[in-house]
Design an enzyme around this catalytic site. Structure first.
Site, PDB file in Angstrom:
ATOM      1  N   GLY A  76      -4.285   9.031  -9.453  1.00  0.00           N
ATOM      2  CA  GLY A  76      -3.114  10.007  -9.922  1.00  0.00           C
ATOM      3  C   GLY A  76      -2.961  11.036  -9.152  1.00  0.00           C
ATOM      4  O   GLY A  76      -3.563  11.323  -8.183  1.00  0.00           O
ATOM      5  N   GLY A 115       1.478   7.851   1.800  1.00  0.00           N
ATOM      6  CA  GLY A 115       2.608   7.362   1.184  1.00  0.00           C
ATOM      7  C   GLY A 115       3.243   8.216   0.465  1.00  0.00           C
ATOM      8  O   GLY A 115       3.128   9.558   0.752  1.00  0.00           O
ATOM      9  N   ASP A 140       4.565  -0.922   1.940  1.00  0.00           N
ATOM     10  CA  ASP A 140       5.963  -1.486   1.236  1.00  0.00           C
ATOM     11  C   ASP A 140       7.132  -0.961   2.073  1.00  0.00           C
ATOM     12  O   ASP A 140       8.058  -1.411   1.836  1.00  0.00           O
ATOM     13  CB  ASP A 140       5.872  -0.351  -0.028  1.00  0.00           C
ATOM     14  CG  ASP A 140       4.732  -0.664  -1.066  1.00  0.00           C
ATOM     15  OD1 ASP A 140       4.080  -1.903  -1.052  1.00  0.00           O
ATOM     16  OD2 ASP A 140       4.518   0.296  -2.011  1.00  0.00           O
ATOM     17  N   GLY A 183       5.013  -4.516  -3.039  1.00  0.00           N
ATOM     18  CA  GLY A 183       6.096  -3.707  -2.363  1.00  0.00           C
ATOM     19  C   GLY A 183       6.694  -2.784  -3.451  1.00  0.00           C
ATOM     20  O   GLY A 183       7.495  -1.860  -3.134  1.00  0.00           O
ATOM     21  N   ARG A 184       6.066  -2.765  -4.701  1.00  0.00           N
ATOM     22  CA  ARG A 184       6.482  -1.766  -5.818  1.00  0.00           C
ATOM     23  C   ARG A 184       8.070  -2.106  -5.910  1.00  0.00           C
ATOM     24  O   ARG A 184       8.556  -3.015  -6.332  1.00  0.00           O
ATOM     25  CB  ARG A 184       6.193  -0.342  -5.303  1.00  0.00           C
ATOM     26  CG  ARG A 184       5.752   0.336  -6.655  1.00  0.00           C
ATOM     27  CD  ARG A 184       5.246   1.798  -6.219  1.00  0.00           C
ATOM     28  NE  ARG A 184       3.733   1.799  -6.126  1.00  0.00           N
ATOM     29  CZ  ARG A 184       3.062   1.839  -7.224  1.00  0.00           C
ATOM     30  NH1 ARG A 184       3.338   1.743  -8.641  1.00  0.00           N
ATOM     31  NH2 ARG A 184       1.699   1.703  -7.176  1.00  0.00           N
ATOM     32  N   ARG A 286      -3.290  -5.946   1.807  1.00  0.00           N
ATOM     33  CA  ARG A 286      -3.649  -4.697   2.472  1.00  0.00           C
ATOM     34  C   ARG A 286      -4.985  -5.018   3.124  1.00  0.00           C
ATOM     35  O   ARG A 286      -5.284  -3.769   3.641  1.00  0.00           O
ATOM     36  CB  ARG A 286      -3.952  -3.795   1.114  1.00  0.00           C
ATOM     37  CG  ARG A 286      -2.423  -3.435   0.587  1.00  0.00           C
ATOM     38  CD  ARG A 286      -2.313  -2.014  -0.275  1.00  0.00           C
ATOM     39  NE  ARG A 286      -3.596  -1.368  -0.839  1.00  0.00           N
ATOM     40  CZ  ARG A 286      -3.594  -1.048  -1.870  1.00  0.00           C
ATOM     41  NH1 ARG A 286      -2.597  -1.122  -2.774  1.00  0.00           N
ATOM     42  NH2 ARG A 286      -4.836  -0.413  -2.345  1.00  0.00           N
TER      43      ARG A 286
HETATM   44  O1  F6P Z   1       2.118   0.933  -2.504  1.00  0.00           O
HETATM   45  C1  F6P Z   1       1.082   0.067  -2.145  1.00  0.00           C
HETATM   46  C2  F6P Z   1       0.833  -1.088  -3.238  1.00  0.00           C
HETATM   47  O2  F6P Z   1      -0.139  -1.831  -2.506  1.00  0.00           O
HETATM   48  C3  F6P Z   1       1.893  -1.418  -3.888  1.00  0.00           C
HETATM   49  O3  F6P Z   1       2.677  -2.649  -2.969  1.00  0.00           O
HETATM   50  C4  F6P Z   1       1.462  -2.006  -5.033  1.00  0.00           C
HETATM   51  O4  F6P Z   1       2.231  -2.203  -6.031  1.00  0.00           O
HETATM   52  C5  F6P Z   1       0.571  -0.910  -5.425  1.00  0.00           C
HETATM   53  O5  F6P Z   1       0.173  -0.273  -4.018  1.00  0.00           O
HETATM   54  C6  F6P Z   1      -0.978  -1.320  -5.809  1.00  0.00           C
HETATM   55  O6  F6P Z   1      -1.991  -0.380  -6.084  1.00  0.00           O
HETATM   56  P1  F6P Z   1      -3.128  -0.312  -6.528  1.00  0.00           P
HETATM   57  O7  F6P Z   1      -4.009  -0.527  -5.153  1.00  0.00           O
HETATM   58  O8  F6P Z   1      -3.556   1.099  -7.190  1.00  0.00           O
HETATM   59  O9  F6P Z   1      -3.365  -1.571  -7.546  1.00  0.00           O
END
Ligand code: F6P
Length: 360
Positions: A76, A115, A140, A183-184, A286
């Protein structure tokens, strides 16, 4: 320039270590500068042992490694942080503590690899007196002002390989195979891997779709002798008359967590008599070693960021434009998020080769 800091913030992306390595090598070789690594994003500034020297020896061998040797934090934003006070949970603004802790380090520059959220805070820190330079990171590819952020190419390759693998099993079983991709709110990973992997349907956040149209496409393929279909679906895609699907709602501190749209589309197809399976590729996108392109781009970004800092061009982000590395104001990068151009050549090409976006 005598003393610079480097941190990685937000979700990780393949190539982070390549940037860190390039920063350390360029800063020490070209400028005789001391580099400090910051642990777990901005949090490192306020935690014991969170700021530590980073030498050429520390970055040896990390170029092909995924993740980040510095650690990162996706807890956050610093303006709304959950803390426990007298045994009770409270949400407080810790941004001033972080800014003060950075000032105490007396850095000549702070290189922030992140990001949109991390870069947004970097710009705010600049306004509060911290000499920052940003490096665009995200799988993304949604950061404005740069053709591509590092991490995207690797995620794209992983997604494409997954689609290739689904193809063979889809064909064997005459099924519809859905793959839900990250990809959000941006559809780049899904669009590019969908085209590269030969998907039949691509659903992206930028083009809301109709479930009936998606099912019709699959049934039409069947009628024309193709007994299987591949559907690449962005986690942020939504029906024209519906909402985005979350698997965890957001709150004051955390952004909502996307997920579940693939399952919804799958259930609809099954109700239309189409045998369907759903794969959620998730964080595999990732993880692991960065592609050659991402190592190359990340190295150029890291090295350029040090040169931008040495010229005292702060509040800027290194960016790729027309194949060349340049730098742009951080404000330009964070002002508008980058999205797929629904009238651009990539979407036209996909439509031209018969891919449905489920909207017509
Ligand atoms: O922004 C990168 C990303 O992998 C998005 O594609 C995805 O929605 C989000 O982060 C997932 O976040 P977290 O690692 O907090 O689950």
């Amino acid at each position: 320039m005598k003393r610079i800091g480097v941190l990685t913030g937000g979700g990780d992306a393949p190539g982070l270590n390549a940037v860190i390595r390039a920063v350390v090598k360029t800063a020490t070789n070209d400028y005789g500068c001391h580099v400090l690594g910051i642990k777990n994003g901005y949090d490192g500034f306020t935690m014991p042992g969170g700021v530590f020297p980073l030498t050429a020896a520390d970055v040896r061998g990390i170029l092909p490694r995924g993740g980040t040797i510095l650690g990162t934090a996706n807890r956050g934003n610093p303006y709304a942080r959950k803390v426990i006070v007298n045994g009770k949970e409270e949400v407080i603004d810790v941004s001033s503590d972080i800014v003060q802790a950075i000032k105490d380090q007396k850095l000549d520059a702070l290189i922030v690899i992140g990001g949109d959220g991390t870069l947004r805070f970097a710009h705010d820190m600049f306004l509060r007196g911290i000499p920052v330079v940003g490096v665009p990171k995200t799988i993304d590819n949604d950061i404005h002002g740069t053709e591509v952020s590092f991490g995207f190419d690797t995620a794209l390759n992983i997604a494409t390989e997954a689609i290739d693998r689904l193809h063979t099993t889809a064909e064997s079983h005459q099924r519809a195979m859905i793959i839900e991709l990250m990809g959000r709110d941006a559809g780049f990973i899904t669009l590019h891997s969908g085209v590269a992997g030969g998907a039949d349907v691509i659903l992206i956040p930028e083009i809301p779709f109709k479930l009936e149209t998606v099912a019709r496409k699959v049934l039409e393929r069947r009628a024309h002798g193709s007994s299987f279909s591949i559907l690449a679906v962005s986690e942020g895609a939504r029906p024209i008359d519906g909402e985005v699907t979350y698997n965890r709602p957001g709150d004051q501190v955390f952004v909502p967590r996307l997920g579940g749209i693939g399952q919804k589309v799958g259930e609809y197809l099954e109700s239309a008599g189409i045998e369907t399976r759903v794969t959620v590729l998730g964080h595999v996108q990732r993880g692991g070693t960065p592609s050659a392109f991402d190592r190359w781009l990340a190295t150029r970004y890291g090295s350029s960021a040090v040169r931008v800092a040495a010229q005292k061009h702060f509040d800027r982000m290194v960016a790729l434009m027309n194949g060349m590395i340049t730098d742009i104001p951080l404000l330009d990068a964070i002002a508008i998020p980058k999205r797929v151009d629904v009238n651009g050549d990539a979407v036209m090409t996909a439509r031209g080769i018969g891919i449905s976006f489920g909207n017509e």
